[in-house]
Scaffold this active site. Structure first.
Site, PDB file in Angstrom:
ATOM      1  N   LYS A 129      33.801 -68.028  -4.878  1.00 16.22           N
ATOM      2  CA  LYS A 129      33.137 -69.256  -5.250  1.00 16.22           C
ATOM      3  C   LYS A 129      31.989 -69.566  -4.283  1.00 16.22           C
ATOM      4  O   LYS A 129      31.193 -70.452  -4.517  1.00 16.22           O
ATOM      5  CB  LYS A 129      34.141 -70.430  -5.194  1.00 16.22           C
ATOM      6  CG  LYS A 129      35.416 -70.178  -5.998  1.00 16.22           C
ATOM      7  CD  LYS A 129      36.353 -71.384  -5.885  1.00 16.22           C
ATOM      8  CE  LYS A 129      37.617 -71.183  -6.687  1.00 16.22           C
ATOM      9  NZ  LYS A 129      38.632 -70.366  -5.936  1.00 16.22           N
ATOM     10  N   GLY A 130      31.930 -68.815  -3.182  1.00 13.66           N
ATOM     11  CA  GLY A 130      31.012 -69.164  -2.101  1.00 13.66           C
ATOM     12  C   GLY A 130      29.546 -69.144  -2.454  1.00 13.66           C
ATOM     13  O   GLY A 130      28.734 -69.829  -1.839  1.00 13.66           O
ATOM     14  N   GLU A 181      25.468 -63.186  -2.685  1.00 14.91           N
ATOM     15  CA  GLU A 181      26.641 -63.454  -1.850  1.00 14.91           C
ATOM     16  C   GLU A 181      26.295 -64.513  -0.809  1.00 14.91           C
ATOM     17  O   GLU A 181      25.146 -64.630  -0.380  1.00 14.91           O
ATOM     18  CB  GLU A 181      27.054 -62.124  -1.192  1.00 14.91           C
ATOM     19  CG  GLU A 181      28.153 -62.164  -0.168  1.00 14.91           C
ATOM     20  CD  GLU A 181      29.525 -62.591  -0.681  1.00 14.91           C
ATOM     21  OE1 GLU A 181      29.597 -63.652  -1.303  1.00 14.91           O
ATOM     22  OE2 GLU A 181      30.510 -61.883  -0.418  1.00 14.91           O
ATOM     23  N   ASP A 182      27.286 -65.292  -0.394  1.00 18.01           N
ATOM     24  CA  ASP A 182      27.029 -66.322   0.608  1.00 18.01           C
ATOM     25  C   ASP A 182      26.829 -65.714   2.003  1.00 18.01           C
ATOM     26  O   ASP A 182      25.905 -66.046   2.714  1.00 18.01           O
ATOM     27  CB  ASP A 182      28.148 -67.379   0.634  1.00 18.01           C
ATOM     28  CG  ASP A 182      29.551 -66.782   0.739  1.00 18.01           C
ATOM     29  OD1 ASP A 182      29.692 -65.537   0.786  1.00 18.01           O
ATOM     30  OD2 ASP A 182      30.521 -67.560   0.768  1.00 18.01           O
ATOM     31  N   ASP A 193      29.876 -60.309   6.260  1.00 18.84           N
ATOM     32  CA  ASP A 193      30.557 -60.341   7.556  1.00 18.84           C
ATOM     33  C   ASP A 193      30.865 -58.895   7.950  1.00 18.84           C
ATOM     34  O   ASP A 193      29.990 -58.198   8.461  1.00 18.84           O
ATOM     35  CB  ASP A 193      31.807 -61.210   7.372  1.00 18.84           C
ATOM     36  CG  ASP A 193      32.547 -61.497   8.656  1.00 18.84           C
ATOM     37  OD1 ASP A 193      31.927 -61.483   9.718  1.00 18.84           O
ATOM     38  OD2 ASP A 193      33.763 -61.742   8.604  1.00 18.84           O
ATOM     39  N   LYS A 214      26.125 -61.971   9.221  1.00 19.02           N
ATOM     40  CA  LYS A 214      26.799 -62.021  10.528  1.00 19.02           C
ATOM     41  C   LYS A 214      26.940 -60.569  10.989  1.00 19.02           C
ATOM     42  O   LYS A 214      28.032 -60.009  11.028  1.00 19.02           O
ATOM     43  CB  LYS A 214      28.174 -62.671  10.347  1.00 19.02           C
ATOM     44  CG  LYS A 214      28.646 -63.512  11.509  1.00 19.02           C
ATOM     45  CD  LYS A 214      30.105 -63.848  11.384  1.00 19.02           C
ATOM     46  CE  LYS A 214      30.400 -65.095  10.610  1.00 19.02           C
ATOM     47  NZ  LYS A 214      31.857 -65.388  10.560  1.00 19.02           N
ATOM     48  N   VAL A 256      31.548 -70.241  10.068  1.00 20.76           N
ATOM     49  CA  VAL A 256      30.668 -71.271   9.517  1.00 20.76           C
ATOM     50  C   VAL A 256      31.229 -71.827   8.212  1.00 20.76           C
ATOM     51  O   VAL A 256      31.904 -71.124   7.464  1.00 20.76           O
ATOM     52  CB  VAL A 256      29.232 -70.728   9.271  1.00 20.76           C
ATOM     53  CG1 VAL A 256      28.537 -70.421  10.573  1.00 20.76           C
ATOM     54  CG2 VAL A 256      29.236 -69.498   8.374  1.00 20.76           C
ATOM     55  N   ASP A 297      33.615 -71.861   2.961  1.00 17.58           N
ATOM     56  CA  ASP A 297      34.792 -72.722   3.048  1.00 17.58           C
ATOM     57  C   ASP A 297      35.705 -72.378   4.207  1.00 17.58           C
ATOM     58  O   ASP A 297      35.636 -71.304   4.797  1.00 17.58           O
ATOM     59  CB  ASP A 297      35.607 -72.609   1.758  1.00 17.58           C
ATOM     60  CG  ASP A 297      36.408 -71.306   1.710  1.00 17.58           C
ATOM     61  OD1 ASP A 297      35.799 -70.223   1.839  1.00 17.58           O
ATOM     62  OD2 ASP A 297      37.639 -71.365   1.567  1.00 17.58           O
ATOM     63  N   ARG A 345      32.900 -76.620   1.101  1.00 13.11           N
ATOM     64  CA  ARG A 345      31.853 -75.919   0.341  1.00 13.11           C
ATOM     65  C   ARG A 345      30.741 -76.869  -0.074  1.00 13.11           C
ATOM     66  O   ARG A 345      29.620 -76.459  -0.309  1.00 13.11           O
ATOM     67  CB  ARG A 345      32.440 -75.297  -0.938  1.00 13.11           C
ATOM     68  CG  ARG A 345      33.461 -74.196  -0.702  1.00 13.11           C
ATOM     69  CD  ARG A 345      33.733 -73.490  -2.020  1.00 13.11           C
ATOM     70  NE  ARG A 345      34.957 -72.724  -2.035  1.00 13.11           N
ATOM     71  CZ  ARG A 345      35.081 -71.467  -1.599  1.00 13.11           C
ATOM     72  NH1 ARG A 345      34.045 -70.854  -1.092  1.00 13.11           N
ATOM     73  NH2 ARG A 345      36.240 -70.842  -1.683  1.00 13.11           N
TER      74      ARG A 345
HETATM   75  P1  IMP Z   1      33.319 -59.317   4.503  1.00 11.62           P
HETATM   76  O1  IMP Z   1      34.031 -58.440   3.514  1.00 11.62           O
HETATM   77  O2  IMP Z   1      33.974 -59.280   5.850  1.00 11.62           O
HETATM   78  O3  IMP Z   1      31.848 -59.068   4.580  1.00 11.62           O
HETATM   79  O4  IMP Z   1      33.616 -60.771   4.048  1.00 11.62           O
HETATM   80  C1  IMP Z   1      32.791 -61.543   3.323  1.00 11.62           C
HETATM   81  C2  IMP Z   1      33.549 -62.775   2.896  1.00 11.62           C
HETATM   82  O5  IMP Z   1      34.328 -63.333   3.975  1.00 11.62           O
HETATM   83  C3  IMP Z   1      32.588 -63.846   2.488  1.00 11.62           C
HETATM   84  O6  IMP Z   1      32.292 -63.780   1.124  1.00 11.62           O
HETATM   85  C4  IMP Z   1      33.332 -65.101   2.849  1.00 11.62           C
HETATM   86  O7  IMP Z   1      34.145 -65.473   1.770  1.00 11.62           O
HETATM   87  C5  IMP Z   1      34.216 -64.737   3.999  1.00 11.62           C
HETATM   88  N1  IMP Z   1      33.640 -65.153   5.294  1.00 11.62           N
HETATM   89  C6  IMP Z   1      33.184 -64.366   6.274  1.00 11.62           C
HETATM   90  N2  IMP Z   1      32.736 -65.069   7.322  1.00 11.62           N
HETATM   91  C7  IMP Z   1      32.913 -66.370   6.987  1.00 11.62           C
HETATM   92  C8  IMP Z   1      32.634 -67.621   7.672  1.00 11.62           C
HETATM   93  O8  IMP Z   1      32.116 -67.690   8.801  1.00 11.62           O
HETATM   94  N3  IMP Z   1      32.953 -68.750   6.992  1.00 11.62           N
HETATM   95  C9  IMP Z   1      33.512 -68.745   5.748  1.00 11.62           C
HETATM   96  N4  IMP Z   1      33.780 -67.604   5.086  1.00 11.62           N
HETATM   97  C10 IMP Z   1      33.488 -66.430   5.696  1.00 11.62           C
END
Ligand code: IMP
Length: 190
Positions: A40-41, A95-96, A99, A127, A149, A155, A161
């Site tokens: 939902k982000g 995508e929001d 990470d 990030k 964040v 969220d 959100r």
């Molecule tokens: P990744 O697979 O580690 O790149 O994760 C991405 C997902 O992790 C994002 O779509 C977010 O839902 C969640 N996420 C990663 N960092 C944060 C943060 O700082 N705040 C909130 N959600 C995060």
């Protein structure tokens, strides 16, 4: 509140979203891209971004949940799939935040197997210090430090959100659900 710092004001986000929209407009001129949001982000970002893009675009959404950590990190389950086929489409995955990169890497492989004409990533936040897998981010809003964040789609436990800006929290446990004071801090900062 000392544990919480305003990272991005609504005005800064709006300015950058406009710039990303101009880039997308230029790159997809004469075409009709399909923007795919990850629920939902991505919702606030997607809503603002598409209203800045003057192209005949279409929207779709996909909802996923991450299975786990350790050896299963990056294994993703699709909770709601796209409504339409993307074969032959110019797809932009919205995508929001990227990470570790595991989620988007899984989704890119999944979507690529469906035969789109092109497939690019648009992420509001990067990030990058946390990256495990390299992700090709064609359209990037902001690089952010290794901080948790919330706001503007991001969220904690499903909350925050709906904040208009993005705040960093050193310790997610310090969030107490008081959205009003965070919203006031964001508004006060312009
Ligand atoms: P990744 O697979 O580690 O790149 O994760 C991405 C997902 O992790 C994002 O779509 C977010 O839902 C969640 N996420 C990663 N960092 C944060 C943060 O700082 N705040 C909130 N959600 C995060």
């Amino acid at each position: 509140m000392s544990e919480i710092g305003l990272l991005l004001t609504p005005a800064r986000i709006a300015g950058r979203v406009g710039e990303l929209a101009r880039e997308i407009e230029r790159d997809y001129a004469g075409r009709s891209p399909l923007l795919v949001g990850i629920l939902k982000g991505s919702v606030p970002f997607m809503a603002d971004l598409v209203r800045e893009i003057r192209l005949p675009l279409r929207l779709d959404f996909i909802s996923i949940s991450s299975y786990g950590s350790g050896a299963r990190a990056g294994v993703v389950r699709i909770l709601k799939d796209l409504d339409e086929s993307i074969a032959g489409e110019d797809v932009v995955l919205v995508e929001d935040i990227i990470d570790t990169g595991l989620t988007v890497t899984y989704l890119l492989a999944n979507l690529r197997a469906r035969g789109p004409a092109s497939l690019e990533v648009c992420a509001l936040l990067d990030k990058s210090v946390r990256r495990i897998i390299e992700v090709p981010i064609r359209y990037k809003g902001f690089d952010i430090p290794d901080e948790f964040v919330v706001g503007y789609g991001l969220d904690h436990d499903g909350l925050y959100r709906n904040l208009r800006g993005i705040v960093g929290v050193r310790d997610a446990g310090s969030l107490d659900g008081d959205i009003g004071s965070l919203a006031d801090a964001i508004t006060g900062a312009g």
